[in-house]
Design a protein around this motif. Structure first.
Motif, PDB file in Angstrom:
ATOM      1  N   ALA A   1       0.905  -1.142  -0.078  1.00 27.79           N
ATOM      2  CA  ALA A   1      -0.124  -0.118   0.170  1.00 27.79           C
ATOM      3  C   ALA A   1       0.819   1.367  -0.183  1.00 27.79           C
ATOM      4  O   ALA A   1       2.017   1.122   0.399  1.00 27.79           O
TER       5      ALA A   1
ATOM      6  N   ARG B   1       1.326   4.859   1.170  1.00 23.84           N
ATOM      7  CA  ARG B   1       0.382   5.813   2.024  1.00 23.84           C
ATOM      8  C   ARG B   1       1.134   7.243   2.141  1.00 23.84           C
ATOM      9  O   ARG B   1       2.334   7.335   1.793  1.00 23.84           O
ATOM     10  N   PRO B   2       0.357   8.094   2.634  1.00 20.59           N
ATOM     11  CA  PRO B   2       0.733   9.553   2.688  1.00 20.59           C
ATOM     12  C   PRO B   2       2.125  10.019   3.573  1.00 20.59           C
ATOM     13  O   PRO B   2       2.257   9.342   4.587  1.00 20.59           O
TER      14      PRO B   2
ATOM     15  N   PRO C   1       1.171  14.452   4.584  1.00 24.56           N
ATOM     16  CA  PRO C   1      -0.346  14.618   4.273  1.00 24.56           C
ATOM     17  C   PRO C   1      -0.885  16.186   4.365  1.00 24.56           C
ATOM     18  O   PRO C   1      -1.950  16.439   3.952  1.00 24.56           O
ATOM     19  N   LYS C   2      -0.054  17.124   4.812  1.00 25.55           N
ATOM     20  CA  LYS C   2      -0.409  18.610   4.792  1.00 25.55           C
ATOM     21  C   LYS C   2      -0.075  19.150   3.628  1.00 25.55           C
ATOM     22  O   LYS C   2      -0.161  20.338   3.382  1.00 25.55           O
TER      23      LYS C   2
ATOM     24  N   LEU D   1      -5.643  13.322   1.314  1.00 28.42           N
ATOM     25  CA  LEU D   1      -4.600  12.303   1.935  1.00 28.42           C
ATOM     26  C   LEU D   1      -4.532  11.522   0.538  1.00 28.42           C
ATOM     27  O   LEU D   1      -5.375  10.659   0.391  1.00 28.42           O
TER      28      LEU D   1
ATOM     29  N   TYR E   1      -2.938   8.549  -1.687  1.00 29.74           N
ATOM     30  CA  TYR E   1      -2.972   7.080  -1.085  1.00 29.74           C
ATOM     31  C   TYR E   1      -2.765   6.318  -2.788  1.00 29.74           C
ATOM     32  O   TYR E   1      -3.019   6.799  -3.661  1.00 29.74           O
ATOM     33  N   GLY E   2      -2.472   4.988  -2.390  1.00 32.92           N
ATOM     34  CA  GLY E   2      -2.232   4.100  -3.713  1.00 32.92           C
ATOM     35  C   GLY E   2      -1.862   2.914  -3.347  1.00 32.92           C
ATOM     36  O   GLY E   2      -1.687   2.377  -2.243  1.00 32.92           O
TER      37      GLY E   2
ATOM     38  N   GLU F   1       9.114   9.305   7.585  1.00 35.85           N
ATOM     39  CA  GLU F   1       8.036   9.711   8.719  1.00 35.85           C
ATOM     40  C   GLU F   1       8.231  10.910   9.178  1.00 35.85           C
ATOM     41  O   GLU F   1       9.431  11.622   8.838  1.00 35.85           O
TER      42      GLU F   1
END
Lengths: 256, 216
Positions: B44, B46-47, B50-51, B56, B58-59, B96
């Motif tokens: 998956a 994931r962001p 995110p800001k 958000l 996704y893919g 992160e």
């Protein structure tokens, strides 16, 4: 006659709108500012005042139909619900066995519903849902594209006690504390309002806030059902037919 | 022992060469290279920031291997219809929030490269070799990407001498296995918007989604 014409217009419009997202609600107009349209998927759109009026009429018609279909509980009060408590190791295992075969256009409410249902079916765990709702002011200020989001939530025993953790497989690579999940979407880092009625939020939230958050048992599927709960209609079990159609909508069949 | 030391030194050297001249610390951890075998690999996406776009992103990325054929696919949904550079990197984890070393609220290109390491396979217009796709990546708010390659041809290319050691694309030692397990897929690109001046590389290179590939 006029009512009849409106009904016929709406009836003919429905097949067209059936292929698009359903409207949850249409925000209030303020001067010439764009109006926020909230879809049941969680997405928002900004439309002009005239279009907002037309959509509001259509939405009221549809809402009446969906209300009759979905809310059938006759309990006088919500039965007690004690969520399961799992260890951190169990939480990791649970996260890793979540069905990753969701469709690209799946909606968060549908994914959360199937995920919690499947975990309950497989292991008997009583899960929860974490709903977060954004204010129109926050949406307009940040350009955020959703008015709500929902994901499964479980009580996890940690070294410092039982902690509510969100299992949002699509956006996070592990179970995360509610605050971390919230901060993914609320970039101001402000806390969300937690003591509130959804119906009050829906009627017009305090626009000085960024977000509202509500926890429910795992049976609540859509925000409107939280509103129904406040009016005395509760969700106390999964409707297998509903889960089946939700699964067909949100997940691919078979494996990846 | 001497060979291992040379390989390690090479990886460190390549990892230190960022697209914009480096500037970030080299901290990526390369997982063991697990040779490709028939089957499906997936992650998956994931962001990462995110800001960055009021949405958000996704893919997912899926790599299917059957015999000599490798089929790499990527889907990404975001809110910005720009080109999305996407690569498989040598590192073993995604960036992160804690990797935002300058604390500006964004994990920018250099900060991300320090975590994901050098590129081993650009997911561009042609994945038969690192260069053949010419860095042409998919564009749009809703990306659906799929390309096939001969594994023989791909690994032969990976064994070539690295002609440009100043970029962030690396080669393998001749004869070394190529694999994707625990490798990182990182996708970049938001539309032009006012990012802080501290964001290195600008909007086009800002990481948006990331995932670590596993065999399923």
């Amino acid at each position: 006659m006029k009512n009849c014409m409106v009904f016929l217009t709406l009836a003919f419009a429905l097949p067209v709108f059936a292929n698009t997202e359903q409207i949850h609600s249409v925000g209030e107009s303020s001067g010439d500012e764009p109006v926020i349209v909230r879809y049941t998927s969680g997405r928002v759109a900004l439309v002009d005042k005239n279009k907002a009026e037309k959509l509001r009429t259509l939405q009221a018609f549809r809402y009446e139909r969906s209300t009759l279909k979905s809310f059938t509980s006759f309990l006088t009060e919500e039965p007690p619900y004690t969520p399961s408590v799992i260890s951190m190791g169990e939480a990791t295992n649970l996260f890793n066995r979540m069905n990753r075969n969701y469709t690209r256009k799946s909606e968060c409410s549908d994914r959360a519903h199937v995920w919690t249902h499947d975990e309950f079916t497989q292991s008997g765990l009583l899960g929860q849902k974490a709903f977060i709702f954004f204010t129109d002011a926050y949406i307009k200020r940040t350009g955020f594209k959703w008015w709500f989001h929902v994901a499964p939530m479980y009580d996890v025993q940690t070294g410092s006690g039982v902690q509510k953790m969100v299992f949002d497989y699509m956006y996070k690579n592990r179970p995360v504390p509610v605050s971390e999940w919230k901060n993914m979407m609320v970039h101001s880092g402000r806390e969300c309002v937690t003591e509130f009625n959804f119906n009050d939020y829906d009627a017009g939230a305090d626009q000085s806030q960024d977000c509202y958050m509500k926890f429910t048992n795992m049976y609540y599927h859509f925000p409107a059902e939280i509103g129904a709960k406040e009016n005395g209609t509760y969700r106390t079990s999964f409707d297998e037919g509903e889960v089946s159609s939700t699964r067909a909508r949100a997940f691919n069949s078979g494996s990846l | 022992m001497k060979t291992n030391l040379l390989i390690f030194s090479f990886i460190i050297l390549v990892a230190a060469c960022g697209k914009d001249g480096g500037g970030s610390s080299n901290s990526y951890i390369q997982a063991e290279m697990v040779p490709l075998t028939d089957g499906t690999y997936h992650t998956a996406l994931r962001p990462v920031n995110p800001k960055s776009a009021g949405y958000l992103p996704y893919g997912s990325s899926t790599i299917r291997v059957s015999g000599d054929e490798l089929n790499a696919s990527v889907t990404v949904d975001d809110a910005t219809g720009v080109e999305h550079e996407q690569n498989i990197h040598m590192g073993s984890r995604c960036p992160e929030a804690s990797d935002d070393k300058n604390g500006d609220g964004f994990v920018d290109y250099n900060e991300a490269m320090a975590v994901v390491g050098p590129v081993i396979l650009p997911l561009d217009n042609d994945i038969q070799s690192q260069k053949s796709g010419e860095g042409n990546y998919p564009s749009g708010r809703s990306v659906t990407y799929s390309r096939k390659a001969s594994i023989d041809r791909l690994t032969t290319d990976l064994w070539q001498v690295d002609e440009n050691t100043s970029d962030n694309i690396m080669k393998l030692d001749s004869g070394a296995s190529f694999g994707v397990v625990n490798r990182v897929v990182l996708v970049h690109g938001v539309s032009n918007r006012s990012l802080p001046a501290s964001v290195q590389g600008g909007a086009n290179s800002l990481p948006i989604v990331c995932g670590v590939i596993q065999k399923i």
